[in-house]
Scaffold this motif. Structure first.
Motif, PDB file in Angstrom:
ATOM      1  N   THR A 251      12.563 -44.985 -16.539  1.00 49.60           N
ATOM      2  CA  THR A 251      11.970 -44.561 -17.800  1.00 49.60           C
ATOM      3  C   THR A 251      10.683 -45.281 -18.129  1.00 49.60           C
ATOM      4  OG1 THR A 251      13.870 -45.837 -18.571  1.00 49.60           O
ATOM      5  CG2 THR A 251      13.720 -43.558 -19.280  1.00 49.60           C
TER       6      THR A 251
ATOM      7  N   SER B 269       2.494 -41.954 -10.892  1.00 48.94           N
ATOM      8  CA  SER B 269       3.291 -40.752 -10.650  1.00 48.94           C
ATOM      9  C   SER B 269       3.341 -39.885 -11.909  1.00 48.94           C
ATOM     10  CB  SER B 269       4.700 -41.130 -10.187  1.00 48.94           C
ATOM     11  OG  SER B 269       5.565 -41.243 -11.281  1.00 48.94           O
ATOM     12  N   ARG B 270       3.128 -40.497 -13.044  1.00 48.15           N
ATOM     13  CA  ARG B 270       3.060 -39.702 -14.276  1.00 48.15           C
ATOM     14  C   ARG B 270       1.654 -39.184 -14.519  1.00 48.15           C
ATOM     15  NH1 ARG B 270       7.904 -39.890 -16.230  1.00 48.15           N
ATOM     16  NH2 ARG B 270       9.163 -41.775 -16.034  1.00 48.15           N
TER      17      ARG B 270
ATOM     18  N   PHE C 263       1.228 -45.094 -22.587  1.00 47.16           N
ATOM     19  CA  PHE C 263       2.409 -45.685 -21.956  1.00 47.16           C
ATOM     20  C   PHE C 263       2.294 -47.195 -22.024  1.00 47.16           C
ATOM     21  CE2 PHE C 263       2.834 -41.681 -19.427  1.00 47.16           C
ATOM     22  CZ  PHE C 263       4.136 -41.403 -19.782  1.00 47.16           C
TER      23      PHE C 263
ATOM     24  N   THR D  78      12.775 -36.047 -18.509  1.00 42.25           N
ATOM     25  CA  THR D  78      11.435 -36.451 -18.086  1.00 42.25           C
ATOM     26  C   THR D  78      11.381 -37.935 -17.761  1.00 42.25           C
ATOM     27  OG1 THR D  78      10.787 -36.890 -20.374  1.00 42.25           O
ATOM     28  CG2 THR D  78      10.299 -34.718 -19.479  1.00 42.25           C
ATOM     29  N   GLY D  79      12.377 -38.678 -18.193  1.00 43.98           N
ATOM     30  CA  GLY D  79      12.344 -40.112 -17.943  1.00 43.98           C
ATOM     31  C   GLY D  79      11.353 -40.842 -18.829  1.00 43.98           C
ATOM     32  N   THR D  80      11.071 -40.269 -19.985  1.00 43.88           N
ATOM     33  CA  THR D  80      10.201 -40.953 -20.942  1.00 43.88           C
ATOM     34  C   THR D  80      10.888 -41.026 -22.298  1.00 43.88           C
ATOM     35  OG1 THR D  80       9.151 -38.871 -21.565  1.00 43.88           O
ATOM     36  CG2 THR D  80       8.089 -40.136 -19.841  1.00 43.88           C
TER      37      THR D  80
ATOM     38  N   ASN E  50       4.237 -27.192 -24.078  1.00 38.88           N
ATOM     39  CA  ASN E  50       4.792 -28.205 -23.201  1.00 38.88           C
ATOM     40  C   ASN E  50       3.661 -28.948 -22.496  1.00 38.88           C
ATOM     41  OD1 ASN E  50       5.864 -29.580 -21.011  1.00 38.88           O
ATOM     42  ND2 ASN E  50       7.621 -28.197 -20.901  1.00 38.88           N
ATOM     43  N   ALA E  51       3.504 -30.193 -22.897  1.00 42.79           N
ATOM     44  CA  ALA E  51       2.383 -30.962 -22.360  1.00 42.79           C
ATOM     45  C   ALA E  51       2.534 -31.201 -20.864  1.00 42.79           C
ATOM     46  CB  ALA E  51       2.265 -32.298 -23.091  1.00 42.79           C
ATOM     47  N   LEU E  52       3.746 -31.182 -20.361  1.00 40.67           N
ATOM     48  CA  LEU E  52       3.929 -31.394 -18.927  1.00 40.67           C
ATOM     49  C   LEU E  52       3.315 -30.239 -18.149  1.00 40.67           C
ATOM     50  CD1 LEU E  52       6.256 -33.100 -20.318  1.00 40.67           C
ATOM     51  CD2 LEU E  52       7.335 -33.010 -18.084  1.00 40.67           C
ATOM     52  N   ALA E  53       3.608 -29.036 -18.628  1.00 44.04           N
ATOM     53  CA  ALA E  53       3.066 -27.867 -17.950  1.00 44.04           C
ATOM     54  C   ALA E  53       1.544 -27.883 -18.025  1.00 44.04           C
ATOM     55  CB  ALA E  53       3.608 -26.592 -18.588  1.00 44.04           C
TER      56      ALA E  53
ATOM     57  N   ALA F 298       5.441 -36.749 -11.388  1.00 44.18           N
ATOM     58  CA  ALA F 298       6.522 -36.788 -12.370  1.00 44.18           C
ATOM     59  C   ALA F 298       6.427 -35.622 -13.348  1.00 44.18           C
ATOM     60  CB  ALA F 298       6.488 -38.112 -13.129  1.00 44.18           C
ATOM     61  N   LEU F 299       5.241 -35.091 -13.540  1.00 41.88           N
ATOM     62  CA  LEU F 299       5.104 -33.966 -14.460  1.00 41.88           C
ATOM     63  C   LEU F 299       5.839 -32.751 -13.909  1.00 41.88           C
ATOM     64  CD1 LEU F 299       2.603 -35.856 -15.113  1.00 41.88           C
ATOM     65  CD2 LEU F 299       1.622 -33.809 -16.109  1.00 41.88           C
TER      66      LEU F 299
ATOM     67  N   ARG G 264       5.430 -33.768 -25.300  1.00 44.15           N
ATOM     68  CA  ARG G 264       5.501 -34.406 -23.985  1.00 44.15           C
ATOM     69  C   ARG G 264       6.935 -34.473 -23.491  1.00 44.15           C
ATOM     70  NH1 ARG G 264       0.573 -35.760 -22.903  1.00 44.15           N
ATOM     71  NH2 ARG G 264      -0.820 -36.478 -24.541  1.00 44.15           N
ATOM     72  N   ARG G 265       7.805 -33.898 -24.238  1.00 40.68           N
ATOM     73  CA  ARG G 265       9.201 -33.755 -23.824  1.00 40.68           C
ATOM     74  C   ARG G 265       9.875 -35.092 -23.543  1.00 40.68           C
ATOM     75  NH1 ARG G 265       8.001 -29.549 -25.735  1.00 40.68           N
ATOM     76  NH2 ARG G 265       8.416 -27.464 -24.899  1.00 40.68           N
TER      77      ARG G 265
ATOM     78  N   LEU H  54       0.209 -30.374 -15.671  1.00 44.36           N
ATOM     79  CA  LEU H  54       0.393 -29.987 -14.272  1.00 44.36           C
ATOM     80  C   LEU H  54      -0.788 -29.141 -13.789  1.00 44.36           C
ATOM     81  CD1 LEU H  54       2.242 -30.160 -11.927  1.00 44.36           C
ATOM     82  CD2 LEU H  54       3.538 -28.221 -12.806  1.00 44.36           C
TER      83      LEU H  54
ATOM     84  N   GLY I  74       9.459 -33.319 -14.192  1.00 43.13           N
ATOM     85  CA  GLY I  74       9.923 -33.190 -15.566  1.00 43.13           C
ATOM     86  C   GLY I  74       9.947 -31.733 -16.018  1.00 43.13           C
ATOM     87  N   LEU I  75       9.033 -30.964 -15.468  1.00 41.06           N
ATOM     88  CA  LEU I  75       8.944 -29.567 -15.874  1.00 41.06           C
ATOM     89  C   LEU I  75      10.206 -28.813 -15.459  1.00 41.06           C
ATOM     90  CD1 LEU I  75       7.182 -27.523 -17.174  1.00 41.06           C
ATOM     91  CD2 LEU I  75       6.032 -27.140 -15.010  1.00 41.06           C
TER      92      LEU I  75
END
Lengths: 344, 344
Positions: free
Chosen positions: A102, B125-126, B105, A71-73, B60-63, A61-62, A126-127, B66, A65-66
């Motif tokens: 979400t 998945s997250r 979460f 991002t679904g959060t 960006n915490a997603l990046a 998912a990261l 975390r967007r 990742l 989301g990137l």
DNA sequence: TACGGTCCTGAAAACGTTTTCGGTCTCGGG
DNA sequence: CCCGAGACCGAAAACGTTTTCAGGACCGTA
């Protein structure tokens, strides 16, 4: 010993490349097959799906989301997790988001503004797609600001910026509703014992009560609203004072179930029957208090779960484009039990 | 109208490239400067920091997630959000993680196994770094399985797989502790009224009680453990039966504060003084019930916040390498109030 | 002047997806 | 036989970081 006990870390994490390789296609095709894109042959798609199934693949998912802007959060920023008011709201919100797309970040700021800034930063980094801010008490709270990159919905405690969207309990309406119910029971000498006057909720409920009484040309028994504290002890004390000043009172509307328990206590001591002589109403519908009282308490339920669900829905709508503003009031609900009944 | 009201979406989101460009360096250097890597000149670093500050950049915490193998997120999988037991645990965990690096979460499975699978999938998945599973009631629950890619800690409700790590309340010890306190008060004819015998907690507390009594060569007053329901009504009914069978009882240990309230009620009705004639103990330390009882209830606190905090700490340790297994019991805490006192 | 070394910087790869775009293949019609 | 049109597939770019590695600048020494 490193990570040895670590729940049998089942080999490397399987990625789309692995699926593609197993299915004998490129990652691009694999992606399209899994996402139901039309430009892939049926036979290929089933091969990819089989491969994914076999490897028990699920997408990162990261990475998703990137790329996308979703991002679904969402972030749930509460000020007071222990408070019994934020929990139902939180449940309602969690419920509305469901286990679907979400996921919810829970952050408790413990009523601390800088901790709140911290959490906010973390959530933005975390967007998250949006934020719900749940207040600890039903009074205006500072806005998070207008220049946030995501929509925000305030629940229970409204933002002080009218440009924000806030969902709150309709306390004035609740006061009217409670008083209306007592009037419907034929009561005319109605008193109101409530909590801390610094709470807007206390003021609003009192206002609703007074408004409704005024419509009938009535005044408050006891000649005043009895403001004090949100405690059983205050309920007891105020009731004693009230009985001294207005022994002919025939209904008492308490600002909380706790206060109502105190009221009931003193009425019992004085040998005054509830509800035949005096009707009693509580507020909050706190099950353990209201339902186990003797007699069980008629009370007002703030519909907090509904409020939470609505907040989540408003946020969804906002993520998809439009966010309203201003304060939206959620109606309360009358829960009748045995502590109120028609006279005679 | 699209997104127009959307909280003044403040232009494009600022990225490391923007910072680097403004500072006149490459993204690589910018990254190193911001992360405190040593191989960057002081003057350059301050220039980058200034640029980041000016643009109010945050990564960006997603990046980040990742790339590294750490996302700084954990999943909190609860079965029952409304239950008053999961909340303190959840608070403790939230507290332990703090507003530092990790975000939580929150997922409520509503006691539904397939909803739980759903949430689990979503969390994996997250790429959460770990999971805490909070049970609804203190009984064994099915394990999530051994082949998860992340460590799991079970709180309150232990996993049925001994290879998992579970943190639970020490109910046997709590029974011993309660009984010991009553013995310390000089009581010898102690009864135990508790809830649903299907709850392991009820059985364990009873066992602790019986063990402790046996050490003194005593038996239970009333000749049995009074199992029933976790309700005030059962507390009342059981007390009446108990008094009929063993009128000389001098202490009653209730399996919950609700039951204890029922016990108190009947004792009052019968004109039996608490604590001088009969001492009463509750369980749970549910403030609104225990502290407002008359007299205020001595009770057992399960230290649930501590349990949550410990669960978080164990999880942290596991993420950094080692996860134990088996069941770890958390001691309870005696909270003395007025409903127990030495005889005479 | 040549050289080894230190210090700093930037290009590029990597993380795991999605999406765009160009290419190949097939097929039917002219 | 040629051509256009679909249908399907894959290469590559993109998302925003971190990290590795090569190389440039500068210095002191021989």
């Amino acid at each position: 010993m490193k990570a040895s006990g670590s729940a049998g870390n089942a080999g490397r994490i399987v990625t789309l490349r692995d699926v593609a390789k197993l299915a004998g296609v490129s990652v691009a095709t694999a992606s399209k097959a899994l996402n139901g894109q039309p430009q892939v042959r049926a036979e290929t798609r089933t091969r990819v799906l089989a491969a994914a199934e076999q490897l028990s693949f699920f997408p990162n998912a990261l990475a998703q989301g990137l790329i996308g802007q979703r991002t679904g959060t969402v972030g749930l920023l509460t000020s007071d997790l222990e408070g019994r008011f934020s929990i139902p709201i939180l449940m309602g919100a969690e419920d509305a988001f469901g286990s679907g797309q979400t996921s919810v970040f829970l952050c408790d700021a413990r009523g601390d503004a800088i901790r709140e800034r911290h959490h906010l930063r973390a959530l933005l980094s975390r967007r998250v797609d949006g934020l719900i801010v749940v207040g600890a008490r039903p009074d205006t709270r500072p806005s998070l600001g207008r220049d946030l990159p995501v929509p925000v919905v305030y629940a229970y405690a409204p933002s002080d910026d009218p440009a924000d969207l806030s969902l709150v309990t309709d306390n004035v309406g609740a006061g009217r509703m409670a008083t209306g119910h007592l009037l419907d029971c034929g009561r005319r000498r109605i008193a109101h014992i409530t909590g801390d006057p610094a709470y807007g909720a206390a003021q609003d409920r009192a206002k609703g009560t007074l408004d409704r009484l005024a419509e009938e040309g009535l005044e408050l028994a006891g000649g005043q609203v009895w403001f004090g504290m949100w405690s059983e002890a205050w309920g007891r004390g105020a009731t004693r004072m009230l009985l001294r000043r207005s022994p002919d009172v025939d209904a008492i509307f308490a600002g909380s179930d706790e206060i109502a328990r105190g009221v009931l206590d003193v009425l019992h001591q004085e040998g005054i029957d509830v509800p035949s002589q005096v009707a009693v109403m509580g507020f909050d519908n706190w099950a353990i208090l209201a339902a186990n009282a003797r007699p069980p308490l008629t009370t007002i339920d703030m519909n907090l779960e509904l409020l939470g669900r609505l907040a989540a829905q408003r946020l969804f709508a906002a993520i998809d484009g439009t966010l309203g503003s201003g304060v939206e009031s959620i109606a309360c609900r009358l829960v009748t039990r045995d502590s109120t009944a028609p006279v005679g």
